[in-house]
Design an enzyme around this catalytic site. Structure first.
Site, PDB file in Angstrom:
ATOM      1  N   ARG A   1      74.983  50.573  64.901  1.00  0.00           N
ATOM      2  CA  ARG A   1      73.618  50.506  64.399  1.00  0.00           C
ATOM      3  C   ARG A   1      73.186  49.046  64.439  1.00  0.00           C
ATOM      4  O   ARG A   1      74.013  48.138  64.299  1.00  0.00           O
ATOM      5  CB  ARG A   1      73.514  51.093  62.985  1.00  0.00           C
ATOM      6  CG  ARG A   1      74.498  50.524  61.962  1.00  0.00           C
ATOM      7  CD  ARG A   1      74.363  51.225  60.631  1.00  0.00           C
ATOM      8  NE  ARG A   1      75.248  50.645  59.615  1.00  0.00           N
ATOM      9  CZ  ARG A   1      75.111  50.874  58.310  1.00  0.00           C
ATOM     10  NH1 ARG A   1      74.132  51.660  57.863  1.00  0.00           N
ATOM     11  NH2 ARG A   1      75.940  50.337  57.434  1.00  0.00           N
TER      12      ARG A   1
ATOM     13  N   TRP B   1      72.133  45.639  63.377  1.00  0.00           N
ATOM     14  CA  TRP B   1      71.986  44.742  62.239  1.00  0.00           C
ATOM     15  C   TRP B   1      70.791  43.817  62.485  1.00  0.00           C
ATOM     16  O   TRP B   1      70.003  43.545  61.587  1.00  0.00           O
ATOM     17  CB  TRP B   1      73.277  43.951  62.043  1.00  0.00           C
ATOM     18  CG  TRP B   1      73.322  43.135  60.793  1.00  0.00           C
ATOM     19  CD1 TRP B   1      72.502  43.241  59.695  1.00  0.00           C
ATOM     20  CD2 TRP B   1      74.249  42.102  60.489  1.00  0.00           C
ATOM     21  NE1 TRP B   1      72.867  42.325  58.734  1.00  0.00           N
ATOM     22  CE2 TRP B   1      73.933  41.609  59.194  1.00  0.00           C
ATOM     23  CE3 TRP B   1      75.320  41.535  61.179  1.00  0.00           C
ATOM     24  CZ2 TRP B   1      74.650  40.579  58.587  1.00  0.00           C
ATOM     25  CZ3 TRP B   1      76.039  40.504  60.577  1.00  0.00           C
ATOM     26  CH2 TRP B   1      75.709  40.040  59.298  1.00  0.00           C
TER      27      TRP B   1
ATOM     28  N   ASP C   1      83.500  46.019  57.349  1.00  0.00           N
ATOM     29  CA  ASP C   1      83.322  44.661  57.892  1.00  0.00           C
ATOM     30  C   ASP C   1      84.652  44.014  58.282  1.00  0.00           C
ATOM     31  O   ASP C   1      84.917  42.862  57.941  1.00  0.00           O
ATOM     32  CB  ASP C   1      82.582  43.775  56.887  1.00  0.00           C
ATOM     33  CG  ASP C   1      81.205  44.294  56.540  1.00  0.00           C
ATOM     34  OD1 ASP C   1      80.640  45.045  57.354  1.00  0.00           O
ATOM     35  OD2 ASP C   1      80.693  43.952  55.463  1.00  0.00           O
TER      36      ASP C   1
ATOM     37  N   ASP D   1      80.685  49.489  59.842  1.00  0.00           N
ATOM     38  CA  ASP D   1      80.254  48.259  60.540  1.00  0.00           C
ATOM     39  C   ASP D   1      81.448  47.342  60.815  1.00  0.00           C
ATOM     40  O   ASP D   1      81.389  46.131  60.581  1.00  0.00           O
ATOM     41  CB  ASP D   1      79.208  47.513  59.705  1.00  0.00           C
ATOM     42  CG  ASP D   1      78.036  48.390  59.319  1.00  0.00           C
ATOM     43  OD1 ASP D   1      77.677  49.298  60.098  1.00  0.00           O
ATOM     44  OD2 ASP D   1      77.463  48.171  58.235  1.00  0.00           O
TER      45      ASP D   1
END
Length: 331
Positions: A230, A232, A151, A172
């Site tokens: 991907r 979220w 993140d 991510d």
């Protein structure tokens, strides 16, 4: 594959370039750790900007490693914060709390410009550790380095433009629901296995948000260890165009995060990308390989209404005068 029309992507209302009265002249504040500037800490310089200011402020950060947790509050727009070189102007903090509390650097204000600085969360791998959170509108970062693991960049809300930035992480590491254009940026994956570069969180078909990577470069530490992204959110929207993809990218490219229903509503794809990781033959069947017509809406700053607000750094300066000299830090 769901039928999807992208013609309305990022149709955001126009706005004035800025509400500031003069976009070339700024009030100069100098931050220097040795005490040779106006302040020794970056946050003190930001705090010195008047609330609800309508004039540009340029905070010049001299080289150094600044161990600070920075907040640019919503009532302090029109700030430019710039170093001379991102390699020697570093803002670093160590925090692994949630995504809204852990950021080293948080921008809530509109019309913010960050230049030639490194923003780092030094916590390491294994937990959410945000380096930069951007939740203001009309925000630009240029020539910056944004570093963490999981993140790294919370690209939260608003219209944002990242140019010539280096962004590094493993899981991510570019995520959120902003409307953002990344141009000529270098994305570097630290993933050892099945990491994801993006996790876009668009929640409905009515939201004009998403991430576009134009003319970027993707590298990584190990081959076949990273996904392009991907979803979220169920309507996640991410497009890579004219981007070099090294062998770090897994052949399938994308993952539905264990929810096959997202395959019908997301818009994840690429256009004229190149390199060993850009081959589309083994991509998941619900991703998009765009045609020239489909890609056209993503090919300019119009997708973030950028012509109305993206500005260069100020070129003329006036020194900041203090109503109370006792407030000057580091003297």
């Amino acid at each position: 594959m769901a039928c999807f029309c992208v013609i309305f992507f990022f149709l955001l209302g126009s706005c004035a370039l800025t509400n500031a009265t003069d976009t070339e002249t700024a009030i100069l504040i100098v931050v220097d750790q040795s005490g040779m500037g106006d302040f020794q800490k970056i946050q003190d310089a930001i705090d010195a900007v008047p609330s609800n200011n309508s004039q540009l402020f340029y905070i010049q950060v001299n080289p150094g490693i600044y161990k600070e947790k920075i907040l640019v509050p919503a009532d302090k727009p029109f700030i430019t914060l710039g170093g001379t070189n991102a390699d020697n102007t570093i803002i670093s903090w160590n925090d692994s709390s949630d995504i809204f509390q852990s950021p080293t650097f948080t921008v809530l204000a509109s019309d913010f410009l960050g230049r030639q600085i490194t923003i780092q969360n030094s916590y390491g791998s294994g937990a959410k550790a945000v380096a930069l959170r951007v939740s203001g509108d009309r925000v630009r970062f240029s020539g910056c380095r944004i570093l963490s693991h999981q993140d790294t960049l919370l690209d939260d809300t608003g219209r944002h433009y990242y140019t010539n930035c280096y962004i590094e992480g493993d899981v991510d590491f570019i995520f959120g629901n902003a409307a953002s254009l990344y141009e000529r940026c270098h994305l570097h994956s630290l993933s050892k296995e099945n990491g994801a570069i993006t996790a876009q969180s668009r929640g409905s078909a009515e939201e004009d948000t998403g991430f576009v990577f134009l003319g970027c470069k993707i590298t990584g530490v190990n081959s076949g260890t990273a996904l392009l992204g991907r979803p979220w959110g169920p309507y996640a929207r991410v497009v890579f165009a004219y981007t070099y993809m090294s062998s770090v990218i897994l052949p399938q490219g994308w993952d539905d995060w264990g929810d096959s229903s997202k395959q019908e509503t997301t818009y994840l794809g690429q256009y004229r990308c190149y390199g060993p990781g850009a081959k589309t033959g083994r991509r998941v069947p619900w991703s998009h390989t765009l045609t020239a017509q489909e890609a056209e809406p993503f090919m300019s700053k119009d997708l973030i209404d950028g012509k109305t607000w993206i500005r260069s750094a100020p070129t003329k300066f006036r020194r900041f005068s203090y109503p109370n000299p006792a407030k000057i830090g580091g003297r």
